[in-house]
Design a protein around this motif. Sequence first.
Motif, mmCIF file in Angstrom:
data_model
loop_
_atom_site.group_PDB
_atom_site.id
_atom_site.type_symbol
_atom_site.label_atom_id
_atom_site.label_comp_id
_atom_site.label_asym_id
_atom_site.label_seq_id
_atom_site.Cartn_x
_atom_site.Cartn_y
_atom_site.Cartn_z
ATOM 1 N N UNK A 109 0.850 -1.193 0.000
ATOM 2 C CA UNK A 109 0.000 0.000 0.000
ATOM 3 C C UNK A 109 0.883 1.239 0.000
ATOM 4 N N UNK A 110 0.576 2.172 -0.862
ATOM 5 C CA UNK A 110 1.321 3.420 -0.864
ATOM 6 C C UNK A 110 2.659 3.363 -1.573
ATOM 7 N N UNK A 111 2.967 2.246 -2.205
ATOM 8 C CA UNK A 111 4.268 2.138 -2.872
ATOM 9 C C UNK A 111 4.261 2.879 -4.209
ATOM 10 N N UNK A 112 3.092 3.328 -4.651
ATOM 11 C CA UNK A 112 3.030 4.147 -5.860
ATOM 12 C C UNK A 112 2.812 3.346 -7.136
ATOM 13 N N UNK A 113 1.854 2.455 -7.094
ATOM 14 C CA UNK A 113 1.564 1.647 -8.283
ATOM 15 C C UNK A 113 0.801 2.462 -9.335
ATOM 16 N N UNK A 114 -0.078 3.363 -8.848
ATOM 17 C CA UNK A 114 -0.925 4.093 -9.789
ATOM 18 C C UNK A 114 -0.111 4.894 -10.799
ATOM 19 N N UNK A 115 0.927 5.553 -10.312
ATOM 20 C CA UNK A 115 1.765 6.358 -11.196
ATOM 21 C C UNK A 115 2.387 5.488 -12.282
ATOM 22 N N UNK A 116 2.843 4.315 -11.872
ATOM 23 C CA UNK A 116 3.466 3.401 -12.824
ATOM 24 C C UNK A 116 2.445 2.994 -13.883
ATOM 25 N N UNK A 117 1.228 2.699 -13.435
ATOM 26 C CA UNK A 117 0.178 2.316 -14.379
ATOM 27 C C UNK A 117 -0.123 3.474 -15.329
ATOM 28 N N UNK A 118 -0.236 4.656 -14.765
ATOM 29 C CA UNK A 118 -0.569 5.824 -15.584
ATOM 30 C C UNK A 118 0.513 6.084 -16.629
ATOM 31 N N UNK A 119 1.765 6.045 -16.207
ATOM 32 C CA UNK A 119 2.848 6.323 -17.150
ATOM 33 C C UNK A 119 2.907 5.254 -18.243
ATOM 34 N N UNK A 120 2.559 4.021 -17.886
ATOM 35 C CA UNK A 120 2.493 2.962 -18.900
ATOM 36 C C UNK A 120 1.391 3.266 -19.905
ATOM 37 N N UNK A 121 0.268 3.779 -19.392
ATOM 38 C CA UNK A 121 -0.837 4.103 -20.289
ATOM 39 C C UNK A 121 -0.451 5.232 -21.238
ATOM 40 N N UNK A 122 0.329 6.180 -20.705
ATOM 41 C CA UNK A 122 0.740 7.301 -21.552
ATOM 42 C C UNK A 122 1.619 6.811 -22.706
ATOM 43 N N UNK A 123 2.410 5.791 -22.444
ATOM 44 C CA UNK A 123 3.226 5.232 -23.531
ATOM 45 C C UNK A 123 2.312 4.637 -24.617
ATOM 46 N N UNK A 124 1.255 3.958 -24.168
ATOM 47 C CA UNK A 124 0.296 3.411 -25.139
ATOM 48 C C UNK A 124 -0.283 4.540 -25.990
ATOM 49 N N UNK A 125 -0.678 5.632 -25.324
ATOM 50 C CA UNK A 125 -1.243 6.773 -26.045
ATOM 51 C C UNK A 125 -0.234 7.372 -27.025
ATOM 52 N N UNK A 126 0.996 7.444 -26.572
ATOM 53 C CA UNK A 126 2.052 8.001 -27.424
ATOM 54 C C UNK A 126 2.227 7.195 -28.707
ATOM 55 N N UNK A 127 1.846 5.945 -28.657
ATOM 56 C CA UNK A 127 1.979 5.098 -29.836
ATOM 57 C C UNK A 127 0.660 4.915 -30.573
ATOM 58 N N UNK A 128 -0.256 5.815 -30.267
ATOM 59 C CA UNK A 128 -1.513 5.837 -31.013
ATOM 60 C C UNK A 128 -2.561 4.842 -30.554
ATOM 61 N N UNK A 129 -2.404 4.311 -29.348
ATOM 62 C CA UNK A 129 -3.373 3.339 -28.853
ATOM 63 C C UNK A 129 -4.234 3.917 -27.733
ATOM 64 N N UNK A 130 -5.324 3.204 -27.462
ATOM 65 C CA UNK A 130 -6.149 3.539 -26.303
ATOM 66 C C UNK A 130 -5.708 2.694 -25.109
ATOM 67 N N UNK A 131 -6.092 3.139 -23.913
ATOM 68 C CA UNK A 131 -5.769 2.365 -22.714
ATOM 69 C C UNK A 131 -6.979 2.350 -21.793
ATOM 70 N N UNK A 132 -7.057 1.326 -20.970
ATOM 71 C CA UNK A 132 -8.146 1.322 -19.996
ATOM 72 C C UNK A 132 -7.639 0.814 -18.650
#
Length: 697
Positions: free
Chosen positions: A297-320
């Motif tokens: 808890x609190x180790x900061x997983x959300x940020x990692x998930x979000x930044x991964x999603x941004x990479x998907x977006x950067x490559x023209x994909x959607x993320x959920x």
Amino acid sequence: MIDLTTDINYLKGVGPKRAEILKSEIGVYTFEDLIYYFPYRYTDKSRFYQVQDIKSDSAYVQIRGKFCCFSDEGQGKKKYLHAEFFDETGSIDIVWFQRIKWVKENIDTKKEYVIFGKPNEFRGEFSMVHPEFEELEKFNNSLKTSFQAEYNTSEKMKKFFLNSRVIGKLVQVVFKGGIDLIEPMPAKIMQDLRLLPLKEALFNIHFPQTVEKVEAARNRFKFEELFINQLALIKQKKIRFNSIVGFVFEKVGDYFMNFFNNNLAFELTGAQKKVLKEIRADFKSGKQCNRLLQGDVGSGKTIVALMSMLIALDNGFQACIMAPTEILAQQHFESITEMLKGIDINVRLLTGSTKTKQRRIIDEELQSGELQILIGTHALIEDKVQFKNLGLAVVDEQHRFGVAQRAKLWTKNINPPHVIVMTATPIPRTLSMTLYGDLDVSVIDELPPGRKPIRTVHYHENHRGKVYEAIRKEIEKGRQIYIVYPLIKESETLDYKNLEEGYEAVTKFFKAPKYKVSMVHGQMKADEKQAQMDMFVKGETNILVATTVIEVGVNVPNASVMIIESSERFGLSQLHQLRGRVGRGAEQSFCVLMTGNKLTSDAKQRIRTMTATNDGFQIAEVDLRLRGPGDMFGTQQSGMALNFRIANLITDGKILQIARKKASELLEEDPKLLKPENKRLATEVQKYIKASWGLVS
Ligand code: ADP
Ligand code: MG
């Protein structure tokens, strides 16, 4: 030889009625099912006692002798049958309360018997109630065993005389008919690990001669079970790896960089960087990413998930991102929207309660590709949710989803998206291996810097005054306080009452206008809840009185005290999650566990564990021991994957590791298990996959 697939109905001594019971109560449909119905323990029958040996502390004893002196005693409902059982050294009273007529008709006082049971002492006299008994002659002719197997039976089974002993007898009948089973285990592994051959193991598990043989038999089956589980998982992983083309996310582009440079308020921890690197490597590999992201808890997983999603977006994909509850999905939506402030990204929320009009917009934008990040609940995996090009699916709190649900995500695109699965709290290694053995694992094993370990203390409710005094001091220092009340689904009105009374008590002590108190609970209207929450987040109120709606996701760094009322009613992982709401700022934080005075031994252990450690991995181990894997994960969701017949994830970690190693070695040699010597094994694996995941792969 008998055909082991024969319906249990046809086993001598069963018949249609008992067959029904065996099927419905313990899932025994065939002869084979019966011999795979393993005992849960053994009692020592290696010696005979004489009546004179019986002492007040004798456990179960076995005696040879004769019955005599039957007499009916008692009146009406209290009627019972009394007899004596004697050998050359003395006699013991025997009592039956049930089946009196049957006993009278079936016991022959001229014959010798062997009885087995637990003696009770009353004023220096010994008696035995409902002992097992068998004619000596028959006893001598039955399969000999020094340790008698004990089988689990239900009340309903007992009503139809299917007690443990009868089960044992039925198993004997099968064995006497001669059994013919093909050894599924590869010869080399049998040799390497010196496993008992199938037939010998089966025999010894039911009719063991020595303790060593029981152990050897049990170990063989434990290994076999875990081996097959691991083969299924690793095979699954290999199939995916070899046959599925993964989207290649070549670049890190504007979305990611913009976020990184302008919105990320802190430096990522070493562990977060390491995990992001692992994910990026997956994204570039041309293979589908299937990764379990573990972290406390609190180790900061959300940020990692979000930044991964941004990479998907950067490559023209959607993320959920999919969360298990509406509240959590809502919170993700809010925090992600907040984190992306100033960056032009289309983020929307889809849950069961999304209005039709909004829903239509979402559907349209999803298909046109305009919608870039979709956040939601199970609603996301419904068939009608169609993406234009989903590149990454993040599943939060995965343990509430089953393997089958996870698989459904892949169908969201012609090519399956990359999948990242996050756990809310750490899970023990044995569990992650058996449940997520088909995934790669990343662990965030470091908390953001500057966090002081939370101090956890336990108080009985009658010391609440003291606790309130301590709170007052914290508030004077400018800190904020959570006070949480339990919420049980079955009785929301009761909980509401708890909460209301709590709120009253709190506001009586912390009087307005000096102190301000917010309250949130599940029954409130969304906007009202939001207003109360906002006041606390902004620091306008000192105390937040709440039910567990705040369990996950809420983030108020200035809050330094978490008080959990009736904490004995919470499970360990929930307590750990709640505690994780504090300790997010630089100040020393506290967690106070309030309980009543009477605690069960389990509750005591939970409280003790919480006060002893902050380490989520350690807490998860204790949780597993206290609750067992089924409860910890909800049997329903985790399917049969955790219903091992004999393997125990708490104690058999070593065997599991060997099983995993052997399974991956074997699949190196024979990836599809097509070699003739592995044919039988392949069938077993297929059977397992079908039974536990309901999927054919
Ligand atoms: P969890 O792993 O429990 O989901 P979160 O992702 O909610 O944890 O993160 C917990 C808090 O820590 C959030 O407020 C987040 O902004 C913050 N955080 C995450 N990573 C860091 C970091 N590297 N440095 C400082 N704070 C961080
Ligand atoms: Mg989280």
